[in-house]
Scaffold this motif. Structure first.
Motif, PDB file in Angstrom:
ATOM      1  N   ALA A  22       0.834  -1.203   0.000  1.00 45.62           N
ATOM      2  CA  ALA A  22       0.000   0.000   0.000  1.00 45.62           C
ATOM      3  C   ALA A  22       0.867   1.250   0.000  1.00 45.62           C
ATOM      4  N   ALA A  23       1.908   1.256   0.819  1.00 49.39           N
ATOM      5  CA  ALA A  23       2.800   2.426   0.887  1.00 49.39           C
ATOM      6  C   ALA A  23       3.459   2.689  -0.456  1.00 49.39           C
ATOM      7  N   ARG A  24       3.891   1.644  -1.133  1.00 47.90           N
ATOM      8  CA  ARG A  24       4.515   1.819  -2.462  1.00 47.90           C
ATOM      9  C   ARG A  24       3.568   2.495  -3.444  1.00 47.90           C
ATOM     10  N   LEU A  25       2.296   2.170  -3.356  1.00 48.92           N
ATOM     11  CA  LEU A  25       1.305   2.781  -4.239  1.00 48.92           C
ATOM     12  C   LEU A  25       0.965   4.205  -3.813  1.00 48.92           C
ATOM     13  N   LEU A  26       0.981   4.457  -2.515  1.00 46.04           N
ATOM     14  CA  LEU A  26       0.575   5.764  -1.997  1.00 46.04           C
ATOM     15  C   LEU A  26       1.646   6.840  -2.133  1.00 46.04           C
ATOM     16  N   GLU A  27       2.903   6.460  -2.086  1.00 40.77           N
ATOM     17  CA  GLU A  27       3.980   7.454  -2.145  1.00 40.77           C
ATOM     18  C   GLU A  27       3.905   8.352  -3.380  1.00 40.77           C
ATOM     19  N   GLU A  33      -0.113  14.886  -4.967  1.00 38.84           N
ATOM     20  CA  GLU A  33      -1.115  15.643  -4.212  1.00 38.84           C
ATOM     21  C   GLU A  33      -0.681  15.780  -2.756  1.00 38.84           C
ATOM     22  N   PRO A  34       0.338  16.593  -2.470  1.00 32.98           N
ATOM     23  CA  PRO A  34       0.873  16.675  -1.106  1.00 32.98           C
ATOM     24  C   PRO A  34      -0.120  17.203  -0.061  1.00 32.98           C
ATOM     25  N   GLY A  35      -1.154  17.874  -0.484  1.00 31.77           N
ATOM     26  CA  GLY A  35      -2.149  18.389   0.451  1.00 31.77           C
ATOM     27  C   GLY A  35      -3.291  17.438   0.729  1.00 31.77           C
ATOM     28  N   ASN A  36      -3.274  16.259   0.143  1.00 30.91           N
ATOM     29  CA  ASN A  36      -4.370  15.310   0.293  1.00 30.91           C
ATOM     30  C   ASN A  36      -4.237  14.572   1.628  1.00 30.91           C
ATOM     31  N   ARG A  40      -2.327  10.990   2.828  1.00 34.62           N
ATOM     32  CA  ARG A  40      -1.274  11.076   3.844  1.00 34.62           C
ATOM     33  C   ARG A  40      -1.619  10.197   5.053  1.00 34.62           C
ATOM     34  N   GLN A  41      -2.889  10.198   5.460  1.00 36.77           N
ATOM     35  CA  GLN A  41      -3.286   9.382   6.607  1.00 36.77           C
ATOM     36  C   GLN A  41      -3.127   7.893   6.313  1.00 36.77           C
ATOM     37  N   LEU A  42      -3.568   7.456   5.154  1.00 37.67           N
ATOM     38  CA  LEU A  42      -3.436   6.039   4.817  1.00 37.67           C
ATOM     39  C   LEU A  42      -1.967   5.654   4.687  1.00 37.67           C
ATOM     40  N   ARG A  61       2.707  13.896  12.061  1.00 37.04           N
ATOM     41  CA  ARG A  61       2.967  15.263  12.539  1.00 37.04           C
ATOM     42  C   ARG A  61       2.487  16.290  11.510  1.00 37.04           C
ATOM     43  N   GLU A  62       2.677  15.988  10.251  1.00 37.01           N
ATOM     44  CA  GLU A  62       2.185  16.882   9.191  1.00 37.01           C
ATOM     45  C   GLU A  62       0.663  17.004   9.273  1.00 37.01           C
ATOM     46  N   LEU A  63      -0.018  15.893   9.479  1.00 39.26           N
ATOM     47  CA  LEU A  63      -1.484  15.919   9.592  1.00 39.26           C
ATOM     48  C   LEU A  63      -1.928  16.738  10.800  1.00 39.26           C
ATOM     49  N   VAL A  64      -1.273  16.536  11.932  1.00 40.17           N
ATOM     50  CA  VAL A  64      -1.630  17.264  13.159  1.00 40.17           C
ATOM     51  C   VAL A  64      -1.329  18.754  13.002  1.00 40.17           C
ATOM     52  N   ASP A  65      -0.208  19.072  12.353  1.00 39.45           N
ATOM     53  CA  ASP A  65       0.126  20.482  12.136  1.00 39.45           C
ATOM     54  C   ASP A  65      -0.904  21.153  11.238  1.00 39.45           C
ATOM     55  N   ARG A  66      -1.355  20.451  10.221  1.00 34.96           N
ATOM     56  CA  ARG A  66      -2.335  21.023   9.289  1.00 34.96           C
ATOM     57  C   ARG A  66      -3.724  21.111   9.888  1.00 34.96           C
TER      58      ARG A  66
END
Length: 120
Positions: A22-27, A33-36, A40-42, A61-66
């Protein structure tokens, strides 16, 4: 590339127990789409599930900051820090998650577990 189709495919990999796949596909999706936040959560969850904890922490941390009101991101960040044996850091995020979503038994159990470890 059809990003939505790839995201759905990554979700299937994750749900089938292949977080690394999953990570390989999501990267590349996140790169496009860096703002998605959903992507990012998945990706963070995939990293967490495959014990790539430093990578998971970075994205959480990026999610919490945003979005500081994202209780789930705080919870998973707390769990990630717990697995990294950074209990004092974990406690802060687990408290926030539990306060925002106090009826969630998983949140409360994680908070109790880490609070007990910090008190030792």
């Amino acid at each position: 590339m059809d990003l939505l189709a790839e995201y759905r495919r990554a979700t299937l990999f994750f749900e089938a127990g292949d977080p690394t796949g999953a990570a390989r596909l999501l990267e590349p999706i996140l790169a496009a789409e860096p703002g998605n936040a959903a992507v990012r959560q998945l990706l963070a969850r995939a990293y967490y599930s495959s014990a790539q904890l430093n990578r998971a922490e970075k994205h959480l941390r990026e999610l919490v900051d945003r979005d500081p009101s994202d209780h789930y991101a705080h919870h998973v960040l707390g769990r990630t820090l717990e697995r990294l044996n950074r209990h004092v850091d974990a406690l802060r995020h687990l408290r926030i998650a539990a306060a925002m979503h106090h009826s969630n038994d998983d949140y409360q159990a994680a908070l109790r577990r880490v609070a007990t470890r910090v008190k030792r």
